[in-house]
Write a protein that holds these residues in place. Structure first.
Motif, PDB file in Angstrom:
ATOM      1  N   LEU A  14      18.894  37.259  15.535  1.00 19.38           N
ATOM      2  CA  LEU A  14      17.912  38.068  16.256  1.00 19.38           C
ATOM      3  C   LEU A  14      16.690  38.349  15.388  1.00 19.38           C
ATOM      4  N   ARG A  15      16.924  38.575  14.110  1.00 22.01           N
ATOM      5  CA  ARG A  15      15.806  38.808  13.195  1.00 22.01           C
ATOM      6  C   ARG A  15      14.975  37.543  12.997  1.00 22.01           C
ATOM      7  N   LEU A  16      15.648  36.463  12.659  1.00 19.60           N
ATOM      8  CA  LEU A  16      14.938  35.249  12.235  1.00 19.60           C
ATOM      9  C   LEU A  16      14.404  34.429  13.404  1.00 19.60           C
ATOM     10  N   THR A  17      15.204  34.261  14.444  1.00 26.09           N
ATOM     11  CA  THR A  17      14.814  33.398  15.560  1.00 26.09           C
ATOM     12  C   THR A  17      13.944  34.117  16.582  1.00 26.09           C
ATOM     13  N   HIS A  18      14.272  35.375  16.861  1.00 26.79           N
ATOM     14  CA  HIS A  18      13.577  36.098  17.927  1.00 26.79           C
ATOM     15  C   HIS A  18      12.584  37.142  17.408  1.00 26.79           C
ATOM     16  N   GLY A  19      12.561  37.384  16.123  1.00 29.94           N
ATOM     17  CA  GLY A  19      11.603  38.329  15.559  1.00 29.94           C
ATOM     18  C   GLY A  19      11.863  39.774  15.930  1.00 29.94           C
ATOM     19  N   CYS A  20      13.113  40.140  16.136  1.00 25.20           N
ATOM     20  CA  CYS A  20      13.451  41.509  16.555  1.00 25.20           C
ATOM     21  C   CYS A  20      13.523  42.446  15.350  1.00 25.20           C
ATOM     22  N   HIS A  21      13.081  43.678  15.559  1.00 24.65           N
ATOM     23  CA  HIS A  21      13.163  44.679  14.489  1.00 24.65           C
ATOM     24  C   HIS A  21      14.302  45.670  14.720  1.00 24.65           C
ATOM     25  N   THR A  22      14.860  45.659  15.932  1.00 24.75           N
ATOM     26  CA  THR A  22      15.945  46.575  16.275  1.00 24.75           C
ATOM     27  C   THR A  22      16.880  45.874  17.246  1.00 24.75           C
ATOM     28  N   ALA A  23      18.165  46.094  17.073  1.00 25.57           N
ATOM     29  CA  ALA A  23      19.150  45.539  18.011  1.00 25.57           C
ATOM     30  C   ALA A  23      20.294  46.526  18.173  1.00 25.57           C
ATOM     31  N   ILE A  24      20.755  46.669  19.420  1.00 30.28           N
ATOM     32  CA  ILE A  24      21.833  47.604  19.739  1.00 30.28           C
ATOM     33  C   ILE A  24      22.922  46.847  20.486  1.00 30.28           C
ATOM     34  N   LEU A  25      24.116  46.878  19.948  1.00 31.51           N
ATOM     35  CA  LEU A  25      25.287  46.293  20.588  1.00 31.51           C
ATOM     36  C   LEU A  25      25.870  47.320  21.559  1.00 31.51           C
ATOM     37  N   TYR A  26      26.249  46.881  22.753  1.00 37.17           N
ATOM     38  CA  TYR A  26      26.863  47.804  23.707  1.00 37.17           C
ATOM     39  C   TYR A  26      27.989  47.081  24.443  1.00 37.17           C
ATOM     40  N   VAL A  42      23.944  42.761  24.102  1.00 33.65           N
ATOM     41  CA  VAL A  42      22.973  43.278  23.138  1.00 33.65           C
ATOM     42  C   VAL A  42      21.624  43.515  23.815  1.00 33.65           C
ATOM     43  N   ILE A  43      20.977  44.624  23.436  1.00 31.57           N
ATOM     44  CA  ILE A  43      19.580  44.856  23.785  1.00 31.57           C
ATOM     45  C   ILE A  43      18.805  44.903  22.464  1.00 31.57           C
ATOM     46  N   ALA A  44      17.682  44.203  22.416  1.00 28.41           N
ATOM     47  CA  ALA A  44      16.913  44.105  21.168  1.00 28.41           C
ATOM     48  C   ALA A  44      15.433  44.322  21.453  1.00 28.41           C
ATOM     49  N   PHE A  45      14.698  44.632  20.408  1.00 27.70           N
ATOM     50  CA  PHE A  45      13.279  44.974  20.550  1.00 27.70           C
ATOM     51  C   PHE A  45      12.450  44.249  19.499  1.00 27.70           C
ATOM     52  N   ARG A  46      11.229  43.875  19.912  1.00 27.35           N
ATOM     53  CA  ARG A  46      10.295  43.233  18.992  1.00 27.35           C
ATOM     54  C   ARG A  46       8.878  43.648  19.357  1.00 27.35           C
ATOM     55  N   ASP A  47       7.979  43.524  18.395  1.00 22.09           N
ATOM     56  CA  ASP A  47       6.591  43.947  18.602  1.00 22.09           C
ATOM     57  C   ASP A  47       5.791  42.944  19.408  1.00 22.09           C
ATOM     58  N   ALA A  48       6.100  41.667  19.276  1.00 16.28           N
ATOM     59  CA  ALA A  48       5.314  40.622  19.948  1.00 16.28           C
ATOM     60  C   ALA A  48       6.249  39.685  20.698  1.00 16.28           C
ATOM     61  N   GLY A  49       5.738  39.152  21.816  1.00 15.64           N
ATOM     62  CA  GLY A  49       6.529  38.221  22.609  1.00 15.64           C
ATOM     63  C   GLY A  49       6.873  38.790  23.964  1.00 15.64           C
ATOM     64  N   ASP A  50       7.114  37.891  24.907  1.00 15.63           N
ATOM     65  CA  ASP A  50       7.452  38.287  26.261  1.00 15.63           C
ATOM     66  C   ASP A  50       8.876  38.835  26.333  1.00 15.63           C
ATOM     67  N   HIS A  51       9.131  39.563  27.426  1.00 15.32           N
ATOM     68  CA  HIS A  51      10.508  39.962  27.697  1.00 15.32           C
ATOM     69  C   HIS A  51      11.353  38.701  27.831  1.00 15.32           C
ATOM     70  N   GLN A  52      12.587  38.782  27.410  1.00 12.92           N
ATOM     71  CA  GLN A  52      13.435  37.602  27.454  1.00 12.92           C
ATOM     72  C   GLN A  52      14.862  37.993  27.788  1.00 12.92           C
ATOM     73  N   ARG A  53      15.471  37.208  28.645  1.00 12.29           N
ATOM     74  CA  ARG A  53      16.892  37.362  28.967  1.00 12.29           C
ATOM     75  C   ARG A  53      17.593  36.091  28.511  1.00 12.29           C
ATOM     76  N   VAL A  54      18.576  36.248  27.662  1.00 12.64           N
ATOM     77  CA  VAL A  54      19.325  35.100  27.162  1.00 12.64           C
ATOM     78  C   VAL A  54      20.765  35.260  27.616  1.00 12.64           C
ATOM     79  N   ALA A  55      21.227  34.319  28.413  1.00 13.54           N
ATOM     80  CA  ALA A  55      22.624  34.289  28.847  1.00 13.54           C
ATOM     81  C   ALA A  55      23.156  32.905  28.519  1.00 13.54           C
ATOM     82  N   SER A  56      24.013  32.831  27.537  1.00 12.96           N
ATOM     83  CA  SER A  56      24.483  31.526  27.086  1.00 12.96           C
ATOM     84  C   SER A  56      25.805  31.668  26.355  1.00 12.96           C
ATOM     85  N   ARG A  57      26.437  30.527  26.112  1.00 14.75           N
ATOM     86  CA  ARG A  57      27.617  30.530  25.256  1.00 14.75           C
ATOM     87  C   ARG A  57      27.130  30.390  23.821  1.00 14.75           C
TER      88      ARG A  57
END
Length: 206
Positions: A14-26, A42-57
Motif C-alpha cells: 500500500l505504501r510503495l505501490t499505491h502511495g498511501c500514508h494511512t491504512a486501516i484493517l477492518y 482494508v481502507i487506505a488514504f493517500r494525498d494524490a490519486g483517484d478513488h480506487q476500489r481493488v477487489a482481487s485475489r
C-alpha cells in the motif's frame, strides 16, 4: 504465509505501490475471528490519486481494498470500519478517521419513517406471495426477500446492519428466538410459513 505476514506484506504494498500514508484493517482479520477463506478488508488514504476500489485475489486470499483521498470525510458507508486496526498512519490520521467513524456509529443510523417501514412490510408480503409460484422467478424472489429481511430487521430497530456475520452473531446474542426463526427460514427447503414468520418478527410493532 501467516496472517501477520500477509498483513505486513500488504501494508508495504500500500505504501510503495499505491502511495498511501494511512491504512486501516477492518472486518474479521481485524477482530481476529477470521477463517481461512476470510477476505482482507482494508481502507487506505493517500494525498494524490483517484478513488480506487481493488477487489482481487492477493497472495492466495481475497483482498477488498478501498483507497480514498486524504480530504474525504467519514460517512455512514464507513461504519464497517468501526473498531478497525491501524496498520500504519501519518500524523495520527488513522486515529482521527476511527474517532469520526465511532462517533457516527454511536449516534446510530437515521430513523426510517414509519410509512417507509410499512411499505417495506407490504413489499415483503407481496414477494412471499410471488415466491409461492415455485418457478425460477418465484425462487429468485424468495432469496431476494430473505436477503432484504435481515437488513430491514435492524433498520426497524434503528441498529446498524453490519453484514451477515456480525448481524447474525448479534441476533443470536440478543434475541435467541428471533435468531432461530431466521435460521429455520434460511435452511434449504424451508417452508414459506417459516419465511412468513421472519416477516412477522422483522416488522414487529410496525
Amino acid at each position: 504465509m501467516t496472517n501477520n505476514e500477509l498483513i505486513e506484506s500488504l501494508a508495504e504494498d500500500l505504501r510503495l505501490t499505491h502511495g498511501c500514508h494511512t491504512a486501516i484493517l477492518y472486518g474479521s482479520r481485524a477482530r481476529d475471528d477470521w477463517e481461512a477463506m476470510s477476505d482482507i478488508d482494508v481502507i487506505a488514504f493517500r494525498d494524490a490519486g483517484d478513488h480506487q476500489r481493488v477487489a482481487s485475489r492477493w497472495n492466495g486470499v481475497f483482498l477488498d481494498l478501498f483507497i480514498h483521498s486524504t480530504n474525504d470525510e467519514a460517512d455512514p458507508g464507513w461504519i464497517r470500519i468501526n473498531g478497525g486496526r491501524i496498520l500504519f498512519q501519518k500524523d495520527g490520521f488513522g486515529d482521527k478517521v476511527l474517532d469520526d467513524v465511532k462517533a457516527l456509529f454511536d449516534a446510530g443510523p437515521e430513523d426510517v419513517p414509519t410509512t417507509e417501514l410499512q411499505v417495506r412490510k407490504i413489499w415483503a408480503e407481496k414477494m412471499l406471495e410471488r415466491a409461492a409460484k415455485g418457478d425460477v422467478e418465484g425462487n429468485f424472489r424468495l432469496h431476494w426477500l430473505l436477503f432484504a429481511l435481515l437488513e430491514d430487521y435492524f433498520a426497524v430497530r434503528r441498529n446498524w446492519y453490519l453484514g451477515p456475520k456480525q448481524s447474525f452473531r448479534r441476533l443470536r446474542e440478543t434475541t435467541e428466538t428471533h435468531f432461530s426463526i431466521f435460521e429455520t427460514a434460511l435452511k434449504p427447503g424451508a417452508s414459506l410459513d417459516a419465511v412468513r414468520e421472519v416477516i412477522g418478527v422483522t416488522f414487529e410493532g410496525v
